[in-house]
Enzyme design. Structure first.
Site, PDB file in Angstrom:
ATOM      1  N   GLU A  17     -16.545 -84.886   7.014  1.00 24.75           N
ATOM      2  CA  GLU A  17     -16.658 -83.505   7.493  1.00 24.75           C
ATOM      3  C   GLU A  17     -17.223 -82.610   6.395  1.00 24.75           C
ATOM      4  OE1 GLU A  17     -12.544 -83.042   8.469  1.00 24.75           O
ATOM      5  OE2 GLU A  17     -12.678 -84.534  10.061  1.00 24.75           O
TER       6      GLU A  17
ATOM      7  N   LEU B 101     -15.349 -83.405  13.682  1.00 27.12           N
ATOM      8  CA  LEU B 101     -14.039 -83.204  13.062  1.00 27.12           C
ATOM      9  C   LEU B 101     -13.027 -84.146  13.708  1.00 27.12           C
ATOM     10  CD1 LEU B 101     -12.441 -79.631  12.716  1.00 27.12           C
ATOM     11  CD2 LEU B 101     -11.428 -81.786  12.033  1.00 27.12           C
ATOM     12  N   SER B 102     -13.032 -85.380  13.278  1.00 31.86           N
ATOM     13  CA  SER B 102     -12.225 -86.369  13.963  1.00 31.86           C
ATOM     14  C   SER B 102     -12.043 -87.563  13.054  1.00 31.86           C
ATOM     15  CB  SER B 102     -12.961 -86.751  15.248  1.00 31.86           C
ATOM     16  OG  SER B 102     -12.646 -88.031  15.651  1.00 31.86           O
ATOM     17  N   GLU B 103     -10.923 -87.586  12.326  1.00 29.47           N
ATOM     18  CA  GLU B 103     -10.720 -88.624  11.320  1.00 29.47           C
ATOM     19  C   GLU B 103     -10.591 -89.995  11.965  1.00 29.47           C
ATOM     20  OE1 GLU B 103      -9.205 -85.716  11.411  1.00 29.47           O
ATOM     21  OE2 GLU B 103      -9.875 -84.730   9.585  1.00 29.47           O
TER      22      GLU B 103
ATOM     23  N   GLN C 135     -11.168 -84.938   3.996  1.00 30.31           N
ATOM     24  CA  GLN C 135     -11.252 -83.671   3.265  1.00 30.31           C
ATOM     25  C   GLN C 135     -10.081 -83.459   2.300  1.00 30.31           C
ATOM     26  OE1 GLN C 135     -12.086 -80.020   5.714  1.00 30.31           O
ATOM     27  NE2 GLN C 135     -14.137 -80.686   5.144  1.00 30.31           N
ATOM     28  N   PHE C 136      -8.894 -83.792   2.759  1.00 33.22           N
ATOM     29  CA  PHE C 136      -7.687 -83.776   1.918  1.00 33.22           C
ATOM     30  C   PHE C 136      -6.841 -84.948   2.398  1.00 33.22           C
ATOM     31  CE2 PHE C 136      -9.124 -79.427   1.954  1.00 33.22           C
ATOM     32  CZ  PHE C 136      -8.815 -78.914   0.697  1.00 33.22           C
TER      33      PHE C 136
ATOM     34  N   ILE D  97      -5.563 -87.434   6.531  1.00 33.50           N
ATOM     35  CA  ILE D  97      -5.952 -88.817   6.818  1.00 33.50           C
ATOM     36  C   ILE D  97      -5.114 -89.379   7.970  1.00 33.50           C
ATOM     37  CG2 ILE D  97      -4.328 -90.078   5.305  1.00 33.50           C
ATOM     38  CD1 ILE D  97      -6.709 -91.782   4.368  1.00 33.50           C
TER      39      ILE D  97
ATOM     40  N   PRO E 233      -4.520 -88.774  11.137  1.00 38.24           N
ATOM     41  CA  PRO E 233      -5.078 -89.176  12.434  1.00 38.24           C
ATOM     42  C   PRO E 233      -5.771 -90.543  12.359  1.00 38.24           C
ATOM     43  CG  PRO E 233      -5.694 -86.912  11.927  1.00 38.24           C
ATOM     44  CD  PRO E 233      -5.021 -87.461  10.692  1.00 38.24           C
TER      45      PRO E 233
ATOM     46  N   HIS F 223      -2.254 -79.642   2.388  1.00 37.41           N
ATOM     47  CA  HIS F 223      -3.409 -79.922   1.533  1.00 37.41           C
ATOM     48  C   HIS F 223      -2.956 -80.526   0.199  1.00 37.41           C
ATOM     49  CE1 HIS F 223      -5.067 -77.015   4.349  1.00 37.41           C
ATOM     50  NE2 HIS F 223      -6.279 -77.267   3.918  1.00 37.41           N
TER      51      HIS F 223
HETATM   52  C1  LIG Z   1      -6.954 -83.059  10.671  1.00 34.12           C
HETATM   53  C2  LIG Z   1      -7.705 -82.101   9.808  1.00 34.12           C
HETATM   54  N1  LIG Z   1      -8.891 -82.459   9.292  1.00 34.12           N
HETATM   55  C3  LIG Z   1      -9.570 -81.615   8.493  1.00 34.12           C
HETATM   56  C4  LIG Z   1      -9.073 -80.383   8.199  1.00 34.12           C
HETATM   57  C5  LIG Z   1      -9.828 -79.447   7.264  1.00 34.12           C
HETATM   58  N2  LIG Z   1     -10.340 -78.305   8.031  1.00 34.12           N
HETATM   59  C6  LIG Z   1      -9.681 -77.146   8.040  1.00 34.12           C
HETATM   60  S1  LIG Z   1     -10.362 -76.044   9.079  1.00 34.12           S
HETATM   61  C7  LIG Z   1     -11.593 -77.109   9.506  1.00 34.12           C
HETATM   62  C8  LIG Z   1     -12.628 -76.690  10.505  1.00 34.12           C
HETATM   63  C9  LIG Z   1     -12.010 -76.263  11.787  1.00 34.12           C
HETATM   64  O1  LIG Z   1     -12.982 -75.792  12.653  1.00 34.12           O
HETATM   65  P1  LIG Z   1     -12.638 -75.198  14.079  1.00 34.12           P
HETATM   66  O2  LIG Z   1     -11.677 -76.082  14.797  1.00 34.12           O
HETATM   67  O3  LIG Z   1     -13.909 -74.916  14.760  1.00 34.12           O
HETATM   68  O4  LIG Z   1     -11.855 -73.852  13.788  1.00 34.12           O
HETATM   69  P2  LIG Z   1     -12.257 -72.598  12.890  1.00 34.12           P
HETATM   70  O5  LIG Z   1     -11.844 -72.927  11.498  1.00 34.12           O
HETATM   71  O6  LIG Z   1     -13.715 -72.371  13.032  1.00 34.12           O
HETATM   72  O7  LIG Z   1     -11.444 -71.480  13.404  1.00 34.12           O
HETATM   73  C10 LIG Z   1     -11.446 -78.321   8.831  1.00 34.12           C
HETATM   74  C11 LIG Z   1     -12.362 -79.455   8.929  1.00 34.12           C
HETATM   75  C12 LIG Z   1      -7.822 -80.046   8.749  1.00 34.12           C
HETATM   76  N3  LIG Z   1      -7.260 -78.853   8.520  1.00 34.12           N
HETATM   77  N4  LIG Z   1      -7.165 -80.900   9.551  1.00 34.12           N
END
Ligand SMILES: Cc1ncc(C[n+]2csc(CCOP(=O)(O)OP(=O)(O)O)c2C)c(N)n1
Lengths: 356, 331
Positions: B35, B64-66, B88-89, B93, B95, B135
Site C-alpha cells: 500500500e 488496501l487489502s493485506e 505498512q505497520f 499484518i 488480516p 501502529h
Molecule cells: C488494516 C490496515 N492496513 C493499513 C492501514 C494503514 N492505513 C491507514 S489509513 C489508510 C488509508 C485508508 O483509506 P480510506 O479507507 O479511503 O480512508 P481515508 O483515510 O481516506 O479516510 C491506510 C492504508 C491501516 N490503518 N489498517
C-alpha cells in the site's frame, strides 16, 4: 454503473435547490443546525492540525472537506443509536455528542479519549481499516434481538472497501437484516492511492447489489442530500428492512494525516481549487445567501462560540491529569491475572509507586 | 591487504531502499508490492523513487487489502516471481495472518517441495515514536512460533541491507521486521553494491566478560546504553544482537553465556510467549551448568501496547535493564 447510481443532490454547488421535493423540509432550524455544526467541526479540525504542529498532540487525521458528509449523517441519528467512526470521523462523533476534550485526549495518546460521554454509544475510532464494519453489523443485530428501534452507523473510506471485513460485514448484516447504515465517505484517496487504482468498480454504491441491499450515491458535500438519505436508510433499518449502503462522494483538502505529504501524490494547488465547487461550507453559505438565511452577525457568533468552546476543550485536555502507569495493567482483564499483577508490582516498585 | 570497500553513509531506511534497488536491478523476477509504495514511496519512504525507476508493474501499489495482496504474492511466488511485500505497520499484518500461517509457511511441506514460496514480507514494527495505537506492535513471536517462515530483525543500516538481500535470495518466506524507531535515528557506513549477511547468524556488538545482554531490533540501543552505564560500575557486558529470530543463532548464544554465566534478555514484545523464552530454552539446553545466576528477562508487559501517552511505561528502559544486570550479578 454511474448511471444506475447517480450522485443525488438537493442543493447544487451554487447553492440552489435542485430537488424540490425537499423544499418544505429544509427549515431554518435545520439550516442553522447544519451550519453551526459544520463550522464547529472545521474550527476544531484546523486547531487540531495546529496543535499537532506545535507538538501539543500526536499525529492527527484531518477531515476538512468532509464536514457535510459527517454532519449530515451524524445528525440523522437518534440519541440511542450506535456510532462506529474511523480515525477521520471525529467530526461525526462531535456532531453526535462526543466530548471535544475526549477527542483531543485520544489524539494525545490517551485511552481516556475513547470513553464516550455517559449514555452515548460511540465506539473507539477504527484504526485497522474496515474492522469496525462487522462490529456495526453485530451491534445493530443485537438491537434487533433486543427488540428496540435503535440502529447503528459504520463509517469507512473508499480504501476500506478493499478489505475483507467490509464484505463480510455487509454480507452478515444483509443475511440477518441488521439495522445498520454503512456510510462510506469516498474522499477518492486512500493515503496516496486514488480511487481508480483501489478498485475496478466505478462506484462504491454498486457494491450493494452483491448483497441485495439498497445502495445510493450522494453528493457528500451537500449536507441536505446526506442528511435526508441517511434518514431514509435509518428509517428502513428501524422498520426491519435491514442494512443499506450510502456512498457520500467527497474530498479531503488536507493531508491524510499530519505525517503525510500529499504533494508526493497529487497537486495540492488543484485540490485547493476544488473548494470553489465542492467545499461544503461555502456551498451552504451560498444557499443561505440565495434563500435569505445569511446573517453575518449570527455567523460571526457561531464562529466565535466554536472557537471558545474548542479553546476551553484544549485547556481541559492540557490540564488533564498525567497518565498513570498503573492504568496500563488494570484494564486488560476484569480481574488482574497473576503475570500482569506481578509485572505491575515490580514496575511500580521500581518507579516508586503510581502517579496520584 | 584488503581492498578498500566503498561505502556510503546511510540511515536504516535508506539502506533498505538501497537493497531493494539492487535486487530490482539484478533480478527481473523481484517485484515490490504494498500500500502506498509507488508514488508515495511508502509511508516511511523505504521505496522512495523505485516506482519511477522500475515502473508500475514492478513496484505495485496494491489495493488496501493485506489478505488480498499477501495471498496474491503467494500465487506469484509459486509462479516464478519473488514478491517483496510491504505491510505498512506490523499491527496491520493480521488480516493476512491466515495467508501466512496456512499457506506461505507450509506450501513447501504440503507439496514436498513441488511448490515453494520465495517471498519477503517487510514490516516496520515497534513503539516509541508516538504513533497512534496498533501502529506500535512487536508481535514477532506470533511468527517465530509459525513453522515454515524465517523471521529477521536487523538493528543497523549495514545489517538491514545485507539481511534484506539475503531474505530476497532465500528460497523460503521471510518476515523482515524493521525497527521503526531506528529508521532514521542513526547513520553508518554501509558498503556499496550487493552483499548479503547469512540469515540465522547473530552478531556480537560489544565484547565483555561479566554479563551477556541478548537483544534485537529497536531494543539494541537500550541494551548498548545499559552496557555503557555498567562500565562505570566496572562491569563488563557483552552485547549480542540476534538479528534473526528464527532460526536463532544457538552457537553465538551458548558461546557467550557459557563464558559469562550471567544473562539478561531484553525485548520489546510481551513477556509471555516472547522470543526471549526460546533464547532461555537454548541457554537451558546448551549451557545450564555454566550458569552462575538465573537469567533475567526485561520485556514489554503482558498488556496490549498502550496508547502513546503510556508507551514510555510499557517500553523496556535502560534503567530496567541495569536493574536486571545488577540482579544477575547479585548471585
Ligand atoms: C488494516 C490496515 N492496513 C493499513 C492501514 C494503514 N492505513 C491507514 S489509513 C489508510 C488509508 C485508508 O483509506 P480510506 O479507507 O479511503 O480512508 P481515508 O483515510 O481516506 O479516510 C491506510 C492504508 C491501516 N490503518 N489498517
Amino acid at each position: 454503473m454511474e448511471k444506475q447510481f447517480p450522485i443525488l443532490q438537493i442543493i447544487d454547488p451554487n447553492g440552489n435547490i435542485i430537488d424540490e421535493n425537499y423544499e418544505n423540509e429544509i427549515t431554518e432550524h435545520l439550516i442553522k443546525t447544519f451550519y453551526s455544526h459544520m463550522v464547529r467541526m472545521r474550527v476544531f479540525d484546523r486547531k487540531a492540525v495546529s496543535l499537532q504542529r506545535q507538538g501539543r498532540i500526536g499525529t492527527y487525521a484531518p477531515f476538512e472537506g468532509q464536514e457535510a458528509a459527517q454532519a449530515g449523517s451524524a445528525l440523522a441519528l437518534n440519541p440511542d443509536d450506535w456510532m462506529f467512526p474511523t480515525y477521520r470521523d471525529h467530526g461525526a462523533a462531535m456532531a453526535f455528542g462526543h466530548s471535544l476534550k475526549s477527542i483531543l485526549l485520544f489524539w494525545n495518546g490517551r485511552n481516556e479519549g475513547c470513553i464516550p460521554p455517559k449514555g452515548k454509544n460511540i465506539f473507539p475510532p477504527g484504526i485497522p481499516i474496515a474492522t469496525q464494519i462487522p462490529h456495526a453489523a453485530g451491534a445493530a443485530f443485537a438491537e434487533k434481538l433486543k427488540g428496540t428501534r435503535n440502529a447503528s452507523i459504520a463509517y469507512f473510506g473508499d480504501g476500506a472497501t478493499s478489505e475483507g471485513d467490509f464484505h463480510e460485514g455487509l454480507n452478515f448484516a444483509s443475511v440477518v437484516k441488521a439495522p445498520v447504515v454503512f456510510f462510506n465517505e469516498n474522499n477518492q484517496y486512500a493515503i496516496s492511492v486514488p480511487f481508480h487504482k483501489q478498485m475496478n468498480s466505478k462506484t462504491i454504491a454498486q457494491k450493494s447489489l452483491a448483497y441485495d441491499i439498497p445502495g445510493v450515491r450522494v453528493d457528500g458535500n451537500d449536507v441536505f442530500a446526506v442528511y435526508f438519505q441517511t434518514m431514509k436508510a435509518l428509517e428502513a433499518a428501524r422498520n426491519g428492512e435491514g442494512p443499506s449502503l450510502i456512498e457520500a462522494v467527497t474530498w479531503r483538502y488536507g493531508a491524510h494525516t499530519t505525517a503525510d505529504d500529499p504533494s508526493k501524490y497529487r497537486d495540492q494547488a488543484k485540490s485547493h481549487q476544488r473548494r470553489e465547487i465542492t467545499d461544503p461550507i461555502i456551498r451552504l453559505e451560498r444557499f443561505m445567501k440565495n434563500y435569505g438565511f445569511f446573517d453575518q452577525v449570527w455567523i460571526d457568533m457561531v464562529q466565535k462560540e466554536a472557537a471558545d468552546e474548542i479553546d476551553q476543550a484544549i485547556k481541559e485536555m492540557e490540564q488533564f491529569p498525567a497518565a498513570k502507569p498503573g492504568d496500563i495493567f488494570d484494564f486488560v482483564f476484569a480481574k488482574l491475572v497473576w503475570p500482569i499483577k506481578q509485572q505491575k508490582e515490580e514496575y511500580l516498585e521500581m518507579i516508586g509507586g503510581d502517579k496520584k | 591487504m584488503r581492498a578498500a570497500i566503498k561505502t556510503q553513509t546511510l540511515t536504516l531506511v535508506q539502506a533498505i531502499n538501497d537493497a531493494l534497488r539492487i535486487m530490482l536491478q539484478e533480478n527481473q523476477n523481484v517485484i515490490l508490492m504494498g500500500e502506498d509504495i509507488g508514488k508515495n514511496g511508502g509511508v516511511f519512504r523505504a521505496t522512495e523513487g523505485l516506482q519511477s525507476e522500475f515502473g508500475e508493474d514492478r513496484v505495485l501499489d496494491t489495493p488496501l487489502s493485506e489478505a488480498g495482496f499477501i495471498g496474491a504474492a503467494i500465487g506469484m511466488a509459486v509462479n516464478g516471481f519473488i514478491p517483496v511485500a510491504e505491510i505498512q505497520f506490523l499491527g496491520f499484518i493480521y488480516p493476512a495472518f491466515e495467508q501466512i500461517m496456512t499457506h506461505a509457511s507450509r506450501l513447501r511441506m504440503r507439496t514436498m517441495g513441488h511448490y515453494t514460496v520465495p517471498m519477503v514480507i517487510r514490516a516496520p514494527y515497534g513503539a516509541g515514536v508516538r504513533a497512534p495505537e496498533i501502529h506500535c506492535d512487536s508481535t514477532e513471536a506470533l511468527f517465530t512460533h509459525m513453522p515454515g517462515i524465517k523471521v529477521v530483525c536487523p538493528s543497523s543500516p549495514a545489517d538491514a541491507k545485507g539481511l534484506l538481500i539475503a531474505a530476497i535470495e532465500d528460497p523460503d518466506p521471510v518476515l523482515f521486521l524493521e525497527p521503526m524507531r531506528c529508521y532514521r535515528s542513526s547513520r553508518e557506513e554501509v558498503p556499496e553494491g550487493k552483499y548479503s549477511i547469512e540469515i540465522g547468524k547473530g552478531k556480537k556488538l560489544v565484547e565483555g566478560t561479566d554479563v551477556t545482554i541478548i537483544s534485537w531490533g529497536a531494543m539494541i540501543p537500550v541494551a548498548l546504553k545499559a552496557a555503557e552505564e555498567m562500565k562505570i560500575q566496572e562491569v563488563s557486558c557483552e552485547v549480542i544482537d540476534l538479528r534473526t529470530l528464527y532460526p536463532l543463532d544457538q552457537d553465538l548464544i551458548s558461546e557467550s553465556v557459557q563464558k559469562t554465566g550471567r544473562t539478561v534478555i531484553v525485548h520489546e514484545a510481551h513477556s509471555t510467549g516472547g522470543v526471549g523464552n526460546d533464547v532461555l530454552a537454548i541457554i537451558n539446553d546448551t549451557s545450564f551448568l555454566y550458569q552462575k545466576a538465573p537469567t533475567e528477562r526485561v520485556t514489554g508487559f503482558d498488556t496490549p501496547v498502550p496508547y502513546f501517552g503510556f508507551e514510555d511505561y510499557y517500553l523496556p528502559t535502560e534503567k530496567r535493564v541495569v536493574k536486571a544486570i545488577e540482579k544477575v550479578l547479585s548471585f
